[in-house]
Design an enzyme around this catalytic site. Sequence first.
Site, PDB file in Angstrom:
ATOM      1  N   LYS A 154     -15.089  48.414 -58.093  1.00 31.91           N
ATOM      2  CA  LYS A 154     -13.710  48.933 -57.998  1.00 31.91           C
ATOM      3  C   LYS A 154     -13.010  48.467 -56.728  1.00 31.91           C
ATOM      4  O   LYS A 154     -11.800  48.230 -56.746  1.00 31.91           O
ATOM      5  CB  LYS A 154     -13.794  50.468 -58.055  1.00 31.91           C
ATOM      6  N   CYS A 213     -10.266  50.448 -63.689  1.00 31.61           N
ATOM      7  CA  CYS A 213     -10.789  49.116 -64.015  1.00 31.61           C
ATOM      8  C   CYS A 213     -11.260  48.392 -62.765  1.00 31.61           C
ATOM      9  O   CYS A 213     -10.641  48.492 -61.706  1.00 31.61           O
ATOM     10  CB  CYS A 213      -9.701  48.256 -64.657  1.00 31.61           C
ATOM     11  N   SER A 214     -12.320  47.612 -62.922  1.00 33.67           N
ATOM     12  CA  SER A 214     -12.760  46.768 -61.807  1.00 33.67           C
ATOM     13  C   SER A 214     -11.786  45.619 -61.609  1.00 33.67           C
ATOM     14  O   SER A 214     -10.914  45.361 -62.446  1.00 33.67           O
ATOM     15  CB  SER A 214     -14.163  46.225 -62.087  1.00 33.67           C
ATOM     16  N   HIS A 268     -15.301  42.356 -58.497  1.00 32.76           N
ATOM     17  CA  HIS A 268     -16.258  42.060 -59.571  1.00 32.76           C
ATOM     18  C   HIS A 268     -16.133  40.606 -60.041  1.00 32.76           C
ATOM     19  O   HIS A 268     -15.603  40.337 -61.118  1.00 32.76           O
ATOM     20  CB  HIS A 268     -16.001  43.061 -60.720  1.00 32.76           C
ATOM     21  N   CYS A 327     -21.940  39.994 -67.211  1.00 33.83           N
ATOM     22  CA  CYS A 327     -21.784  40.487 -65.835  1.00 33.83           C
ATOM     23  C   CYS A 327     -23.126  40.745 -65.152  1.00 33.83           C
ATOM     24  O   CYS A 327     -23.165  41.103 -63.974  1.00 33.83           O
ATOM     25  CB  CYS A 327     -20.932  41.755 -65.823  1.00 33.83           C
TER      26      CYS A 327
HETATM   27  N1  COA Z   1      -7.430  48.085 -60.102  1.00 30.10           N
HETATM   28  C1  COA Z   1      -6.435  48.453 -59.269  1.00 30.10           C
HETATM   29  N2  COA Z   1      -5.326  47.729 -59.055  1.00 30.10           N
HETATM   30  C2  COA Z   1      -5.243  46.556 -59.700  1.00 30.10           C
HETATM   31  C3  COA Z   1      -6.242  46.094 -60.574  1.00 30.10           C
HETATM   32  C4  COA Z   1      -7.361  46.924 -60.773  1.00 30.10           C
HETATM   33  N3  COA Z   1      -8.361  46.547 -61.596  1.00 30.10           N
HETATM   34  N4  COA Z   1      -5.873  44.908 -61.081  1.00 30.10           N
HETATM   35  C5  COA Z   1      -4.676  44.612 -60.544  1.00 30.10           C
HETATM   36  N5  COA Z   1      -4.288  45.609 -59.710  1.00 30.10           N
HETATM   37  C6  COA Z   1      -3.047  45.728 -58.968  1.00 30.10           C
HETATM   38  C7  COA Z   1      -2.646  44.466 -58.227  1.00 30.10           C
HETATM   39  O1  COA Z   1      -3.104  44.502 -56.898  1.00 30.10           O
HETATM   40  C8  COA Z   1      -1.138  44.502 -58.315  1.00 30.10           C
HETATM   41  O2  COA Z   1      -0.661  45.399 -57.343  1.00 30.10           O
HETATM   42  P1  COA Z   1       0.812  45.191 -56.691  1.00 30.10           P
HETATM   43  O3  COA Z   1       1.787  45.322 -57.819  1.00 30.10           O
HETATM   44  O4  COA Z   1       0.891  46.317 -55.707  1.00 30.10           O
HETATM   45  O5  COA Z   1       0.783  43.828 -56.088  1.00 30.10           O
HETATM   46  C9  COA Z   1      -0.870  45.138 -59.645  1.00 30.10           C
HETATM   47  O6  COA Z   1      -2.041  45.907 -59.964  1.00 30.10           O
HETATM   48  C10 COA Z   1      -0.612  44.140 -60.760  1.00 30.10           C
HETATM   49  O7  COA Z   1      -1.614  43.137 -60.706  1.00 30.10           O
HETATM   50  P2  COA Z   1      -1.903  42.207 -61.953  1.00 30.10           P
HETATM   51  O8  COA Z   1      -2.935  41.191 -61.561  1.00 30.10           O
HETATM   52  O9  COA Z   1      -0.606  41.730 -62.515  1.00 30.10           O
HETATM   53  O10 COA Z   1      -2.571  43.256 -62.966  1.00 30.10           O
HETATM   54  P3  COA Z   1      -2.845  43.046 -64.477  1.00 30.10           P
HETATM   55  O11 COA Z   1      -2.129  44.105 -65.226  1.00 30.10           O
HETATM   56  O12 COA Z   1      -2.562  41.621 -64.856  1.00 30.10           O
HETATM   57  O13 COA Z   1      -4.430  43.274 -64.594  1.00 30.10           O
HETATM   58  C11 COA Z   1      -6.269  44.591 -65.388  1.00 30.10           C
HETATM   59  C12 COA Z   1      -4.964  44.571 -64.571  1.00 30.10           C
HETATM   60  C13 COA Z   1      -6.806  45.996 -65.377  1.00 30.10           C
HETATM   61  C14 COA Z   1      -6.009  44.147 -66.820  1.00 30.10           C
HETATM   62  C15 COA Z   1      -7.298  43.614 -64.717  1.00 30.10           C
HETATM   63  O14 COA Z   1      -7.547  44.045 -63.390  1.00 30.10           O
HETATM   64  C16 COA Z   1      -8.605  43.596 -65.483  1.00 30.10           C
HETATM   65  O15 COA Z   1      -8.717  42.950 -66.510  1.00 30.10           O
HETATM   66  N6  COA Z   1      -9.646  44.315 -64.990  1.00 30.10           N
HETATM   67  C17 COA Z   1     -10.915  44.432 -65.705  1.00 30.10           C
HETATM   68  C18 COA Z   1     -11.768  43.204 -65.519  1.00 30.10           C
HETATM   69  C19 COA Z   1     -12.966  43.257 -66.420  1.00 30.10           C
HETATM   70  O16 COA Z   1     -12.897  43.635 -67.568  1.00 30.10           O
HETATM   71  N7  COA Z   1     -14.127  42.823 -65.901  1.00 30.10           N
HETATM   72  C20 COA Z   1     -15.342  42.818 -66.646  1.00 30.10           C
HETATM   73  C21 COA Z   1     -15.836  44.191 -66.796  1.00 30.10           C
HETATM   74  S1  COA Z   1     -17.177  44.333 -67.909  1.00 30.10           S
END
Ligand code: COA
Length: 420
Positions: A361, A238-239, A365, A98
């Site tokens: 956030k 989570c981002s 990202h 990242c």
């Molecule tokens: N923060 C807030 N809301 C989030 C989100 C997040 N990070 N990710 C998804 N959402 C919301 C979506 O908008 C959706 O909302 P809705 O139901 O109102 O439409 C809902 O959550 C479901 O979205 P979805 O894409 O199915 O979520 P998910 O469960 O598949 O993914 C995480 C969620 C946290 C696993 C994913 O965002 C993630 O992996 N984040 C971290 C990324 C990361 O690790 N980056 C590198 C860092 S070092």
Amino acid sequence: MSKVSIVGAYNSKFGSLVQRNRETGEITDLKSIYDLLVEAGRGALANAGVDAKEIDGVWVGSCAPGLFANQEHLAAFATEIDPEHLRFKPMTRCEDACASGTVALYDALYAVESGRAKAALVVGVEKMNLLDTKGVTHALATCSYWPEEGANAVSFPCLFAEYAKGYGAHYKLEGEPLARMLATVAALGYVNGLDNPLAHFGKGGPSDKLGLVTAEAILNLPAEKNPVIAEPLRLHDCSLVTDGAAALVIMRTEDAVKAGKKAVEIAGIGHVNERLPMSVRPNMHELMAGKEAVRRAFAEARIAIADVDMAEVHDCFTINQLLSTEALGLSQDGRAGYDYLEGRFTRDDAHCAVNLSGGLKAKGHPVGATGTSMHALLYKQLVGEAIGATLTRKQPQIGVAFNVGGSAVTNCVTVLRRVK
Ligand code: COA
């Protein structure tokens, strides 16, 4: 050593730039990795008023384009930014998870400092949303120490959950106190994101629709709207999984001044690597390598934290915003959460604002683009052309970017200072 300045920057709109067919699961790409790269490169050149023929090399930061978008050897495509003038110029991709975007900037910086390049273009780009969450989690996990972490289904949320547990245990904040601190950090990101027209979660977006502008609003969400992702981290810690690109043009400060550019000097950098396996780290409640990166960047720039007006820090998970705030010296160790609870680090802060962009956030990202985006938006703030929220008390003079790669492994700190 000649000093080098950023003289132009561009940040694309961030978001999930795909269309998903809910029934078939089919994904249509609305803006490809190629579109993003070219848009950002051209945008930065135009903003700098620099012609592509003046560019002596392009450095592209991208974390895992092979896994995310089936495209290795991505930097070669940067010729398409201006085929007539960039063909036959050196193109190099940099990868440090990242922190890829900042590392690309640093490599371009070395070339300009040495005099081998007079001007360089740096582009950070990532296209993450062609994959589903499982695919994204796997691609990101390849940036962990695979034999011990990724191979054992230890995802990035799990890795940063270790820091959250370590921090909570060390400072006796487990449970509600830490959850409230983390939610406060998330809410600040969402509030700032509302003013950033380029943000993934901006005005009218998911956090806005849910009214997530206070810690209370996040803490009161029903569990299914804020599920645990990796205890103690929840969804809103989570981002975002984001597509986007950002680019910078750099040249020697003396050349920039002679050419009448709006210049922001790279006054100091700290690039410090932690050991890759998390299992060998002596503690999990501070960014030890991050603190060293801060020390080096501030020493080179000859500044103290009191001189810094604004910081963009790497809130890949809300816990890392607390850790980064402490590593920078904005808060004493163990006190960042309390400082955020007291309302510090907003745009009205008397000393320093954090993540005016909305951070990872809310702004989003796109991993390889995050470092260049931090520098691009700080550049815009420092030249008085802020995109989104600005400091209320003064025009900022000094900004700091703190970009982290992997599980706090690559630590890049840049001090940026407006050249008068
Ligand atoms: N923060 C807030 N809301 C989030 C989100 C997040 N990070 N990710 C998804 N959402 C919301 C979506 O908008 C959706 O909302 P809705 O139901 O109102 O439409 C809902 O959550 C479901 O979205 P979805 O894409 O199915 O979520 P998910 O469960 O598949 O993914 C995480 C969620 C946290 C696993 C994913 O965002 C993630 O992996 N984040 C971290 C990324 C990361 O690790 N980056 C590198 C860092 S070092």
